[in-house]
Enzyme design. Sequence first.
Site, mmCIF file in Angstrom:
data_model
loop_
_atom_site.group_PDB
_atom_site.id
_atom_site.type_symbol
_atom_site.label_atom_id
_atom_site.label_comp_id
_atom_site.label_asym_id
_atom_site.label_seq_id
_atom_site.Cartn_x
_atom_site.Cartn_y
_atom_site.Cartn_z
ATOM 1 N NE ARG A 68 -3.852 -2.414 1.723
ATOM 2 C CZ ARG A 68 -3.664 -3.670 1.290
ATOM 3 N NH1 ARG A 68 -2.424 -4.174 1.249
ATOM 4 N NH2 ARG A 68 -4.693 -4.406 0.919
ATOM 5 C CG ASP B 167 -14.573 3.398 9.821
ATOM 6 O OD1 ASP B 167 -14.974 2.265 10.143
ATOM 7 O OD2 ASP B 167 -13.413 3.604 9.382
#
Length: 287
Positions: A44, A153
């Site tokens: 990533r 979140d």
Amino acid sequence: MSNPQKPEAGPVISDEDFLKFKEFFYRRTGIDFETSKRYFVDKRLVARIEATQTNTFRSYFTFLRFQASGDELQQLTNVMTVNETYFLREEYQFRCLVDSILPEIAGRKAGAEQIRIWCIPSSTGEEPYSIAMFLLENWPGINQWDVEIISSDIDTNVLRRARAGRFSERSINKLPAHWLKKYFTSVGEDYQLCDDLRQAVEFTRVNLSEARDTAKYRDFDVIFCRNLLIYFDDASRKAAADTFYEALKPGGYICLGHSESMSRTSSLFKVCKFPEAIVYQKSLELK
Ligand SMILES: C[S@@+](CC[C@H](N)C(=O)[O-])C[C@H]1O[C@@H](n2cnc3c(N)ncnc32)[C@H](O)[C@@H]1O
């Protein structure tokens, strides 16, 4: 001209880079990447280095830390989080909510008060929407009480998807057929949640490890925090427990994921063994 036989070398993440990044990301999010997650993290990081055209870890890391807007940190956070979730996951806790927790809370409140539920982390919304459906289908008190569900979140991509309310077959396959029929319409291979339920949940971006984000989350009767603390180490779990203590009303409850335990983390809460599930409670007597 590049040699087609030889792939061009991309950015490389050294052991030292990995440790620097691990420490930085932990301080920002509470997420503790173990060495076993190295491949996941490197892949990533390399993708973000390429997307930002910063070319090396060192330039990317400087950009990440000093960019005033914080946009790249958000982009990176979005790709580093694990968002696995589905409707009616660990359903026994929703049963506990309607059969044990809410009757207990409602029994000691005056009818005009709100019942406030905070669901963090929401991921793509299956958990808070499951709570809303479970209340509508299984809790007679829903007609009498004003229930507010707020769900949060750290990942802005999952919040966008949660608000849109479009779900895949994999997400919905534990839902009873008559709930599916009642609350969703088919759109191609997906399922679109009805507007009434979408509007029943408010989604907000909150980093649980950031006091500035959590400071205004107060006076909740119930908090669901499932399958997040497994990504934290002991210190960030303990900080999360302190945050939840502040966010709950006296007598409020917290529900964790099945492999998570508050007793191992903090002594602030009492263990409540209800017939359906073990949950944790803030004392009623304290402020
Ligand atoms: C595995 S999902 C759990 C979703 C849902 N609660 C469930 O149990 O199905 C974990 C979520 O935690 C979120 N997350 C990770 N770190 C966070 C933080 N510091 N604050 C808030 N959310 C976080 C991730 O973005 C991800 O969506």
